[in-house]
Design an enzyme around this catalytic site. Structure first.
Site, mmCIF file in Angstrom:
data_model
loop_
_atom_site.group_PDB
_atom_site.id
_atom_site.type_symbol
_atom_site.label_atom_id
_atom_site.label_comp_id
_atom_site.label_asym_id
_atom_site.label_seq_id
_atom_site.Cartn_x
_atom_site.Cartn_y
_atom_site.Cartn_z
ATOM 1 N N HIS A 17 -42.030 35.844 2.197
ATOM 2 C CA HIS A 17 -43.418 34.985 2.380
ATOM 3 C C HIS A 17 -43.239 33.799 2.039
ATOM 4 O O HIS A 17 -43.907 32.814 2.719
ATOM 5 C CB HIS A 17 -44.382 35.868 1.443
ATOM 6 N N LYS A 41 -54.817 49.005 3.018
ATOM 7 C CA LYS A 41 -54.095 48.939 1.768
ATOM 8 C C LYS A 41 -55.159 48.858 0.696
ATOM 9 O O LYS A 41 -55.008 47.686 0.114
ATOM 10 C CB LYS A 41 -52.976 47.900 1.672
ATOM 11 N N ARG A 91 -41.067 39.783 11.407
ATOM 12 C CA ARG A 91 -39.560 40.350 10.830
ATOM 13 C C ARG A 91 -38.939 41.137 12.058
ATOM 14 O O ARG A 91 -37.703 40.529 12.207
ATOM 15 C CB ARG A 91 -39.731 41.113 9.706
ATOM 16 N N SER A 129 -42.691 43.621 0.365
ATOM 17 C CA SER A 129 -43.239 43.901 -0.679
ATOM 18 C C SER A 129 -42.865 45.227 -1.242
ATOM 19 O O SER A 129 -42.620 45.247 -2.286
ATOM 20 C CB SER A 129 -44.721 43.665 -0.786
HETATM 21 P P1 ADP Z 1 -45.676 43.356 3.413
HETATM 22 O O1 ADP Z 1 -46.280 44.227 2.385
HETATM 23 O O2 ADP Z 1 -45.020 43.999 4.595
HETATM 24 O O3 ADP Z 1 -44.600 42.421 2.785
HETATM 25 P P2 ADP Z 1 -47.789 41.436 3.960
HETATM 26 O O4 ADP Z 1 -49.283 41.944 4.339
HETATM 27 O O5 ADP Z 1 -47.663 40.900 2.514
HETATM 28 O O6 ADP Z 1 -46.543 42.327 4.204
HETATM 29 O O7 ADP Z 1 -47.381 40.219 4.960
HETATM 30 C C1 ADP Z 1 -48.145 39.211 5.269
HETATM 31 C C2 ADP Z 1 -47.509 38.461 6.312
HETATM 32 O O8 ADP Z 1 -46.120 37.990 5.995
HETATM 33 C C3 ADP Z 1 -47.144 39.407 7.686
HETATM 34 O O9 ADP Z 1 -47.465 38.497 8.878
HETATM 35 C C4 ADP Z 1 -45.937 39.795 7.698
HETATM 36 O O10 ADP Z 1 -45.243 40.092 9.031
HETATM 37 C C5 ADP Z 1 -45.257 38.574 7.031
HETATM 38 N N1 ADP Z 1 -44.188 38.854 6.185
HETATM 39 C C6 ADP Z 1 -43.843 39.845 5.143
HETATM 40 N N2 ADP Z 1 -42.495 39.754 4.593
HETATM 41 C C7 ADP Z 1 -42.050 38.755 5.774
HETATM 42 C C8 ADP Z 1 -40.344 38.334 5.766
HETATM 43 N N3 ADP Z 1 -39.720 38.710 4.973
HETATM 44 N N4 ADP Z 1 -40.213 37.495 6.526
HETATM 45 C C9 ADP Z 1 -41.201 36.931 7.216
HETATM 46 N N5 ADP Z 1 -42.324 37.370 7.464
HETATM 47 C C10 ADP Z 1 -42.653 38.184 6.450
#
Ligand code: ADP
Length: 171
Positions: A17, A41, A91, A129
């Site tokens: 992130h 969620k 991703r 996460s």
């Molecule tokens: P997660 O719970 O799967 O980490 P989130 O809802 O917190 O997902 O993710 C928010 C945004 O960040 C989404 O657009 C997701 O695709 C992106 N994201 C999550 N992890 C990564 C990563 N490792 N690299 C790039 N983008 C990410």
């Protein structure tokens, strides 16, 4: 002024992130990282307010990044904050399908809104996460996965949660 919104669960914020945050902050004049509390969620490890605090702790040095939290539809939030761009991280191909659907839905709800996708750095492609929480539960080294400023808080939270669920008090 080009204001963009980066919405997500961020439970907790990971290095993947943070990489997207830094890159988006270099492209746009202002980036609002929005902890979006959605029905898919509803609960998480950290409360929305705690997630905001964690993001603030790791973005202190980025002057054009602001953190917020919302229970609204992302399109409504963007409209209210006069932002016309949503930033999303991609991703894998598996992210693509749901993200493109979401982008189209958001454009339907707010036609001035566009979604910009940033590809993940390969070194973070496996990171989510959920992975972080799982590793923390096993006491694994988190330094390659979450920003160092929040490692202790993630550890403490996971340990605390497990203590509650097992109704066992340590320390
Ligand atoms: P997660 O719970 O799967 O980490 P989130 O809802 O917190 O997902 O993710 C928010 C945004 O960040 C989404 O657009 C997701 O695709 C992106 N994201 C999550 N992890 C990564 C990563 N490792 N690299 C790039 N983008 C990410």
């Amino acid at each position: 002024m080009r204001r963009a919104i980066y919405p997500g669960s961020f439970d907790p914020v990971t290095l993947g992130h943070l990489d997207i945050i830094k890159r988006a902050a270099a492209i746009f004049d202002e980036l609002i990282v929005c902890v979006s509390v959605n029905s898919a969620k509803p609960s998480g490890l950290f409360s929305p307010q705690e997630r905001v605090e964690l993001i603030q702790a790791v973005t202190e040095d980025l002057p054009n990044v602001r953190t917020d939290c919302s229970q609204e539809l992302v399109a409504e939030y963007a409209k209210r904050n006069r932002a016309r761009v949503l930033v999303k991280g991609l991703r894998a191909v598996s992210d693509y399908e749901s993200e493109i659907q979401m982008a189209m839905l958001n454009a339907k709800l707010y036609p001035k809104l566009d979604t910009v996708f940033l590809y993940t750095r390969p070194k973070y492609a496996f990171l989510s996460s959920t992975v972080v929480k799982e590793l923390a539960r096993y006491g694994a080294d988190l330094s390659d996965f979450v920003p160092r400023q929040i490692i202790d808080r993630v550890r403490a939270k996971v340990a605390g949660g497990e203590r509650i669920s097992h109704t066992k008090k340590e320390r």
